[in-house]
Design an enzyme around this catalytic site. Structure first.
Site, mmCIF file in Angstrom:
data_model
loop_
_atom_site.group_PDB
_atom_site.id
_atom_site.type_symbol
_atom_site.label_atom_id
_atom_site.label_comp_id
_atom_site.label_asym_id
_atom_site.label_seq_id
_atom_site.Cartn_x
_atom_site.Cartn_y
_atom_site.Cartn_z
ATOM 1 N N CYS A 2 0.822 -1.213 0.000
ATOM 2 C CA CYS A 2 0.000 0.000 0.000
ATOM 3 C C CYS A 2 0.856 1.263 0.000
ATOM 4 C CB CYS A 2 -0.867 0.030 1.249
ATOM 5 S SG CYS A 2 -1.823 -1.446 1.509
ATOM 6 N N ARG A 27 4.619 0.040 -6.270
ATOM 7 C CA ARG A 27 4.650 -0.781 -5.058
ATOM 8 C C ARG A 27 3.614 -1.901 -5.100
ATOM 9 N NH1 ARG A 27 7.026 2.004 -0.607
ATOM 10 N NH2 ARG A 27 5.698 0.821 0.769
ATOM 11 N N TRP A 76 -3.261 -2.518 -1.298
ATOM 12 C CA TRP A 76 -2.911 -3.891 -1.691
ATOM 13 C C TRP A 76 -3.603 -4.775 -0.661
ATOM 14 C CZ3 TRP A 76 -0.002 -8.075 0.257
ATOM 15 C CH2 TRP A 76 0.471 -8.978 -0.701
ATOM 16 N N ASN A 102 -1.397 2.021 6.057
ATOM 17 C CA ASN A 102 -0.544 0.938 5.558
ATOM 18 C C ASN A 102 -0.226 0.033 6.733
ATOM 19 O OD1 ASN A 102 -0.436 2.202 3.130
ATOM 20 N ND2 ASN A 102 1.741 2.698 3.203
ATOM 21 N N GLY A 103 -0.197 -1.276 6.499
ATOM 22 C CA GLY A 103 0.169 -2.193 7.577
ATOM 23 C C GLY A 103 -1.009 -3.028 8.012
ATOM 24 N N GLU A 485 18.036 -17.097 -7.996
ATOM 25 C CA GLU A 485 17.601 -15.763 -8.399
ATOM 26 C C GLU A 485 17.026 -15.782 -9.826
ATOM 27 O OE1 GLU A 485 16.862 -13.233 -6.953
ATOM 28 O OE2 GLU A 485 16.969 -11.558 -8.345
ATOM 29 N N LYS A 489 13.296 -14.603 -10.827
ATOM 30 C CA LYS A 489 13.061 -13.540 -11.810
ATOM 31 C C LYS A 489 12.065 -14.009 -12.865
ATOM 32 C CE LYS A 489 14.023 -10.631 -10.368
ATOM 33 N NZ LYS A 489 14.621 -10.499 -9.078
ATOM 34 N N GLU A 492 8.311 -14.687 -11.245
ATOM 35 C CA GLU A 492 7.540 -13.577 -10.682
ATOM 36 C C GLU A 492 6.972 -12.645 -11.745
ATOM 37 O OE1 GLU A 492 9.707 -10.905 -8.076
ATOM 38 O OE2 GLU A 492 11.522 -11.159 -9.248
ATOM 39 N N HIS A 508 17.328 -36.888 -6.789
ATOM 40 C CA HIS A 508 16.625 -37.323 -5.576
ATOM 41 C C HIS A 508 15.131 -37.058 -5.645
ATOM 42 C CE1 HIS A 508 20.420 -38.327 -3.684
ATOM 43 N NE2 HIS A 508 20.889 -37.212 -4.236
ATOM 44 N N LYS A 607 6.191 -4.064 -4.042
ATOM 45 C CA LYS A 607 7.621 -3.766 -4.049
ATOM 46 C C LYS A 607 8.229 -3.893 -2.668
ATOM 47 C CE LYS A 607 11.543 -2.400 -5.723
ATOM 48 N NZ LYS A 607 12.323 -3.465 -6.364
HETATM 49 C C1 F6R Z 1 12.105 -10.149 -6.118
HETATM 50 C C2 F6R Z 1 12.108 -9.156 -5.060
HETATM 51 C C3 F6R Z 1 11.774 -9.608 -3.692
HETATM 52 C C4 F6R Z 1 12.586 -8.817 -2.643
HETATM 53 C C5 F6R Z 1 12.105 -9.167 -1.239
HETATM 54 C C6 F6R Z 1 12.890 -8.427 -0.175
HETATM 55 O O1 F6R Z 1 12.429 -9.580 -7.347
HETATM 56 O O2 F6R Z 1 12.329 -8.000 -5.289
HETATM 57 O O3 F6R Z 1 11.965 -10.975 -3.529
HETATM 58 O O4 F6R Z 1 13.936 -9.094 -2.801
HETATM 59 O O5 F6R Z 1 10.747 -8.859 -1.107
HETATM 60 O O6 F6R Z 1 12.722 -7.060 -0.284
HETATM 61 P P1 F6R Z 1 13.744 -6.053 0.367
HETATM 62 O O7 F6R Z 1 15.061 -6.241 -0.310
HETATM 63 O O8 F6R Z 1 13.156 -4.691 0.137
HETATM 64 O O9 F6R Z 1 13.828 -6.406 1.823
#
Ligand code: F6R
Length: 612
Positions: A2, A27, A76, A102-103, A485, A489, A492, A508, A607
């Site tokens: 949010c 976000r 959100w 927010n929260g 990673e 990528k 997501e 396994h 985000k």
């Molecule tokens: C994936 C991504 C998330 C963040 C995770 C941690 O592309 O961006 O997996 O890495 O939510 O976020 P931060 O780094 O802000 O603590």
């Protein structure tokens, strides 16, 4: 997650609120709303489900809402489905109190019951409506004004929040409170701005006040007063935000993600140069001196998502170079585990936003256990940065795309630098090795450029595999960290199911999933593990898998096994993740583009994950 904005000044508020919300779109959100005051008139509230565009349309770009004081929100969904009813702002039925939040208020059901007994009724499924009505209850019950009501509220609720409030009795003021959720305020030319993220304010001011945990603020026109939970006035210093305004714009790129992928050489260089001076690492700004470093016996790296993947890579580098034991943990697990943190432990929290709820909780728990803490953080002044004992700021600049790229790359660089310095201080490497590592790191930005120059090959391959159902990533050692990673990528932003496996684990169980045409991406940059990786690839191939190899120039023999190969320049074995990740970022990006998806704002994602 949010987003909150607020404006109190001498021009029409709604267009500014909408502009601020548009800067927070990245976000992630599913509905939006604004509330505006026009002098002593009642608060006017407009909400819309879906994209911000709908709210722009409903308010004629904000022009239809008169008034120079207001608050706005992108929601959100956490409690209750995305809908206009559940969207913020929420208010008491008589509009005495209107809030955006927010929260999460954890004890909202218990509070709701208490308020129902006191005669309140509820129309939405949200905890935020409960919060609005609880504040209203305290205002009416004690009749001591907004600051009194807000401090009572903060003492009564459990959870995390950043809340902006309009009180009917104070038409020229906006109030704000926060706990474990970010909120910043900027004052410029008689106008006052508020937001949950600096990005929304940059266009108006760079001079920012950070509201601390359990603090309150009263925003007048061009002025702001801060209070602690005991209702005492507190003084605050202004912080100048140095981020370039353009950094939050696309600058001709189709998406933020591809722009940020291209910004990686710069992010790496800036992060490197922030602590490397005259061929030496200088951690003075971090407050980490040699005695400190010598004393540590154990390192924990704790983070979420991609930042956790940085930790997985960093573990290999720190243990190999500095010979210090490292445990890497997912923050949401770390925080609920029976922790046996030995004396002289360093807990490193890695976070782009510096606000991730689980990472923040892990930091606090580590401190409670007596560990020294170091945060690797991108957002200056974020909660994790402020609470950690030491901070290593990555200089990636604002990252807008939900899928992280440049912040991940900058975090990797920070972790290599820690490993090199720890290795030197602990006398595990010679002066020549130290100089050699630093020299090699300086070549990384140029090598990333070289990979980016060849992006069309990946684009072509991505278009071919955009309809894949399942993809597997394999790697051994540090290449496994990169596979994690790469897989994240891809999934997501393209919504293709993908998983990463330590290549030796395949046999396994997982190998039973490989059938004719299954795409398997093997990362093999480590000379010592190359032959073993090739054997794993052959196993996959003999079961019909389609193989993509990702290796360094020179390993051309791979073409006997792989159906498609992406090459990266050679570098020191510890630093290969910085290069190997780039083709995988490009792959995820181009698959998402080929599928016509919303690359920068993938479904269901936010985000900065400020709730558990
Ligand atoms: C994936 C991504 C998330 C963040 C995770 C941690 O592309 O961006 O997996 O890495 O939510 O976020 P931060 O780094 O802000 O603590």
């Amino acid at each position: 997650m949010c987003g909150i904005v607020g404006f109190n000044g001498h021009v029409q508020a709604a267009p500014i609120l909408l502009d601020g919300l548009s800067k927070l779109e990245y976000r992630g959100y599913d509905s939006a709303g604004v509330a505006v005051r026009n002098g002593k008139n009642d608060v006017e509230i407009v909400k819309a489900k879906g994209r911000l565009k709908a709210l722009y349309e409903k308010t004629n770009d904000g022009l239809a809402m008169a008034g120079d004081c207001g608050i706005g929100h992108t929601r959100w969904a956490t409690h209750g489905e995305p809908s206009e009813t559940n969207a913020h702002p929420h208010c008491s039925d008589d509009r005495n109190v209107t809030i955006v939040h927010n929260g999460i208020i954890e004890n909202y059901l218990e509070l709701k019951e208490m308020l129902e007994k006191a005669g309140y009724s509820f129309h939405s499924q949200t905890d935020t409506e409960v919060a609005a009505k609880l504040i209203d209850y305290y205002v009416k019950k004690y009749q001591k004004g907004p600051i009194d009501a807000l401090s009572r509220f903060m003492l009564r609720v459990r959870g995390s929040y950043a809340i902006a409030v309009l009180f009917a009795e104070c038409p020229d003021e906006i109030y704000a409170i926060r706990k474990d959720n970010p909120m910043v305020i900027g004052v410029k030319d008689g106008n006052t701005y508020m937001a949950s993220d600096v990005a929304a304010l940059l266009r108006y001011t760079r001079d920012i006040y950070y509201i601390g945990d359990n603090e309150m603020a009263c925003m007048g026109k061009g002025e702001v007063t801060f209070y602690n939970i005991d209702q005492e006035v507190i003084e605050k210093d202004v912080t100048e935000v140095k981020w370039d305004v353009n950094a939050a714009e696309k600058n001709g790129f189709e998406h933020f993600m591809i722009k940020e992928i291209h910004e990686q050489p710069r992010a790496v260089k800036d992060t490197l140069n922030s602590v490397v001076k005259d061929g030496k690492i200088d951690f003075t700004a971090l407050g980490l001196d040699e005695d400190h470093i010598r004393n540590f016996r154990q390192i924990y790296i704790v983070a979420c998502g991609s930042a956790y993947h940085v930790g997985v890579a960093a573990q290999y580098v720190l243990e190999d170079m500095a010979e210090i034991p490292v445990r890497v943990e997912i923050a949401s697990e770390f925080r609920y585990r029976h922790l046996l943190i030995p004396e002289n432990s360093l807990v490193i929290i890695v976070s782009q936003s510096g606000e991730t709820a689980d990472s923040l909780a892990a930091l606090r728990i580590a401190k409670e256990h007596g560990a020294e803490t170091l945060a690797i953080v991108n957002v200056v002044g974020s909660t994790i940065a402020r609470e950690a004992d030491h901070v290593f700021y990555t200089l990636a600049g604002p990252e807008i795309s939900v899928a992280t790229t440049k912040a991940y790359s900058a975090q990797l660089i920070a972790s290599y630098l820690l490993a090199i310095e720890f290795a030197k201080v602990r006398e595990k490497i010679t002066d020549e090795q130290y100089a050699g590592y630093l020299e090699e790191l300086q070549t990384v930005p140029g090598k990333i450029e070289k990979i980016l120059d060849d992006k069309e090959r990946i684009q072509w391959f991505a278009a071919k595999y955009a309809n894949a159902q399942d993809v597997f990533f394999l790697g051994r050692g540090i290449d496994y960290a990169v596979s994690l990673e790469g897989s994240l990528k891809l999934k997501e932003i393209s919504y293709i199911h993908s998983e990463a496996y330590a290549a030796g684990e395949l046999k396994h169980g997982t190998i039973s999933l490989i059938e004719k045409g299954t795409l398997v991406i093997s990362v093999l940059t480590q000379p010592d593990l190359y032959e073993k990786m090739i054997s794993n690839m052959v196993e996959v191939k003999s079961r019909g898998g389609y193989l993509m190899g990702l290796t360094t120039y020179g390993n051309y023999g791979i073409e006997d096994t792989a159906d498609f190969t992406a090459y990266i320049p050679k570098t020191d074995i510890h630093f290969t993740p910085s290069l190997a990740v780039v083709p995988l970022q490009l792959l995820g990006y181009y698959v998402s583009v080929a599928k016509g998806l919303d690359v920068d704002k993938p479904r269901n994602l936010a985000k900065s994950v400020t709730v558990e």
